[in-house]
Design an enzyme around this catalytic site. Structure first.
Site, PDB file in Angstrom:
ATOM      1  N   LYS A 181     -60.904   0.058  69.450  1.00 21.92           N
ATOM      2  CA  LYS A 181     -59.492  -0.590  69.085  1.00 21.92           C
ATOM      3  C   LYS A 181     -59.714  -2.192  69.389  1.00 21.92           C
ATOM      4  CE  LYS A 181     -55.157  -2.112  69.525  1.00 21.92           C
ATOM      5  NZ  LYS A 181     -54.877  -3.585  70.162  1.00 21.92           N
ATOM      6  N   GLU A 255     -62.992  -3.820  83.145  1.00 22.26           N
ATOM      7  CA  GLU A 255     -63.321  -5.243  83.135  1.00 22.26           C
ATOM      8  C   GLU A 255     -62.106  -6.242  83.052  1.00 22.26           C
ATOM      9  OE1 GLU A 255     -63.854  -8.686  82.788  1.00 22.26           O
ATOM     10  OE2 GLU A 255     -65.317  -8.609  81.025  1.00 22.26           O
ATOM     11  N   CYS A 289     -62.411 -14.684  81.032  1.00 21.56           N
ATOM     12  CA  CYS A 289     -62.173 -13.749  82.156  1.00 21.56           C
ATOM     13  C   CYS A 289     -62.801 -14.477  83.589  1.00 21.56           C
ATOM     14  CB  CYS A 289     -62.307 -12.420  82.105  1.00 21.56           C
ATOM     15  SG  CYS A 289     -64.034 -11.900  81.737  1.00 21.56           S
ATOM     16  N   GLU A 390     -53.756 -15.495  87.068  1.00 23.23           N
ATOM     17  CA  GLU A 390     -54.691 -15.979  86.070  1.00 23.23           C
ATOM     18  C   GLU A 390     -53.890 -16.513  84.868  1.00 23.23           C
ATOM     19  OE1 GLU A 390     -58.525 -13.799  83.703  1.00 23.23           O
ATOM     20  OE2 GLU A 390     -56.631 -12.598  83.654  1.00 23.23           O
TER      21      GLU A 390
END
Length: 487
Positions: A181, A255, A289, A390
């Site tokens: 996806k 992750e 990330c 974040e």
């Protein structure tokens, strides 16, 4: 403009065929440098997930199951050759759709080709073990390693080519099949990579690529005929995937996000550390990330060092992503732009001081894109939202520290644990920090080195499971224990 952008709406890859979504619906994908529409993309839904999973299951139980390791290896080597052949096109698709500067995208295409060759080697290195046992009967015991089955792979927008390859390659190496996806803001390169898989000799149904929104990933996560989910993305979405997968007890690897500490001691090579600390966050416009967004600097050098990092950021050319001179491209979308700029505004409200940046770029050809200046905050407190959440943009939060134990404690005072950096000439200090920082990757006197031979993944809310290293391959394999009576 890449040839793959010509023609009508981009289709789904299911069972080796390019097909429209059953609904017939599409959505636009935009160039974040200009706001212009690049292409219309098929909008898959749950019905498309069903047929993609069915194609993957049929391929797994059909001809793909008879491919020998050496045959899977040849396919991966051929795929690596094709990525090199079409590297410029793949790089341009990544650049146009998600905004990474073209020079960086070309480098990533080369990394992907090398990674595919690494996984090709792993395809012929899968093995079980003969095990001594103490059973009272005379029995031979050993293990077999077998592919887990149909893999649902859900990838983010911040590295479409890299992420697609890092999910698909271990599936091909181990004999799994995959339904990938793609992210709605990063669909073009995964679709093109799917086409290269077919050209490399991957049988129909082994690699399927779906495009669309969150409903597609949700349907994959709860689908009863998907054996494993591998996901890279936000913690919020990751938790939803874990919940959806629980009913069918899928194997799941995650992750997720990070708020990584980057620690600079006074004895470091400061010239090296300035550039390293800046690019640990400003690379890919902070949309990484593992970015080292919490910059801890020993107090005796803090003010000078932070000023130098801010000045380095000002030297980076902000520009259209396909300009070879550009070092800092746009934020990927208007939605992400709003998120990043909201944190830029929040910093001063919380009491942080803006050392540099913190503004939108609106001049000339950049006026219609989603550009921001590289931003450095100082006088940040550990409990501020900009220090704990974040941001996923080019925003550094700088903190002074006084001693080793203090900085390690503060570095670990986060929900995340994806990565960390240490800058020092003292090898004893470096090793002590490595052992005490609770994160999955630690870089010493550099930042963000990656290689498929080395595992990458997180502690705490940064996820579980590893990509890279032998752990990556193991995540796509089941272990079967075998007992044979010999006497």
């Amino acid at each position: 403009m890449p040839a793959s952008l010509s023609g009508g709406p981009k289709k789904l890859l299911i069972g080796g065929e390019w097909v429209d979504a059953l609904s017939g619906e599409t959505f636009p994908t935009l160039n974040p440098s200009t706001g212009a529409v690049l292409a219309q993309i098929a909008m898959a839904d749950e019905a498309d997930v069903d047929r993609a999973v069915a194609a993957a299951r049929a391929a797994f139980e059909g001809p793909w199951s008879r491919f020998k390791p050496a045959e899977r290896q040849r396919i991966l080597l051929r795929l690596a050759d094709l990525v090199e052949r079409d590297g410029d096109e793949l790089a341009m698709l990544d650049t146009l759709e998600m905004g990474r500067p073209i020079t960086d995208s070309v480098r990533v295409a080369g990394i992907v080709a090398r990674g595919l060759r690494h996984f090709a080697g792993m395809a012929t290195a899968i093995h079980g073990e003969t095990l001594a046992n103490s059973h009272p009967l005379d029995v031979l015991s050993y293990t077999l390693k077998e592919p887990v089955g149909v893999v649902g792979a859900i990838i983010p927008w911040n590295g479409p080519l890299f992420s697609a390859a890092w999910k698909i390659a271990p599936a091909l190496a181990t004999g799994c099949t995959v339904v990938l996806k793609a992210a709605e803001d990063g669909s073009l390169t995964p679709l093109r990579f799917g086409a290269l898989c077919l050209e490399a000799g991957v049988p129909p149904g082994v690699v399927n690529v779906l495009t669309g929104f969150g409903a597609v990933g949700a349907a994959l996560s709860r689908h009863p005929d998907v054996d494993k989910i591998t996901f890279t993305g936000s913690g919020e979405t990751g938790r939803k995937i874990i919940e959806a997968s629980a009913a069918t007890a899928k194997r799941v690897t995650m992750e997720l996000g990070g708020k990584s500490p980057n620690i600079v001691f006074a004895d470091a090579d400061l010239d090296l550390a300035v550039q390293g600390a800046a690019m640990a966050v400003f690379s890919n416009c902070g949309q990484v990330c593992a970015a080292g967004t919490r910059l801890f600097v020993e107090r005796s050098i803090h003010d000078e060092f932070v000023a130098r990092v801010a000045e380095f950021g000002k030297t980076l050319k902000i520009g259209i992503s396909n300009d070879p001179e550009t070092r800092l491209g746009p934020i990927v979308s208007s939605r992400q732009f709003d998120r990043v700029t909201s944190y830029m505004a929040l910093g001063p409200e919380e009491g942080a001081r803006v050392v540099s940046g913190g503004t939108r770029v609106t001049e000339g050809e950049l006026a219609n894109g989603w550009f921001v200046t590289p931003t450095v905050f100082s006088e940040v407190k550990d409990d501020m939202r900009i220090a704990q959440e974040e941001i996923f943009g080019p925003v550094i939060c700088a903190f002074p520290f006084d001693d080793f134990d203090e900085v390690i404690t503060r570095a670990n005072a986060t929900r995340f644990g994806l990565a960390g950096g240490v800058w020092t000439r003292d090898i004893t200090k470096a090793h002590a920090a490595i052992r005490r920082i609770r994160a999955g990757s630690i870089w010493v006197n550099h930042y963000m080195a990656m290689d498929p031979a080395v595992p990458f993944g997180g502690y705490k809310l940064s996820g579980y499971g590893r990509e890279g290293g032998t752990e990556h391959i193991e995540a796509y394999l089941n272990t079967k224990g075998v007992w044979i009576r010999t006497g």
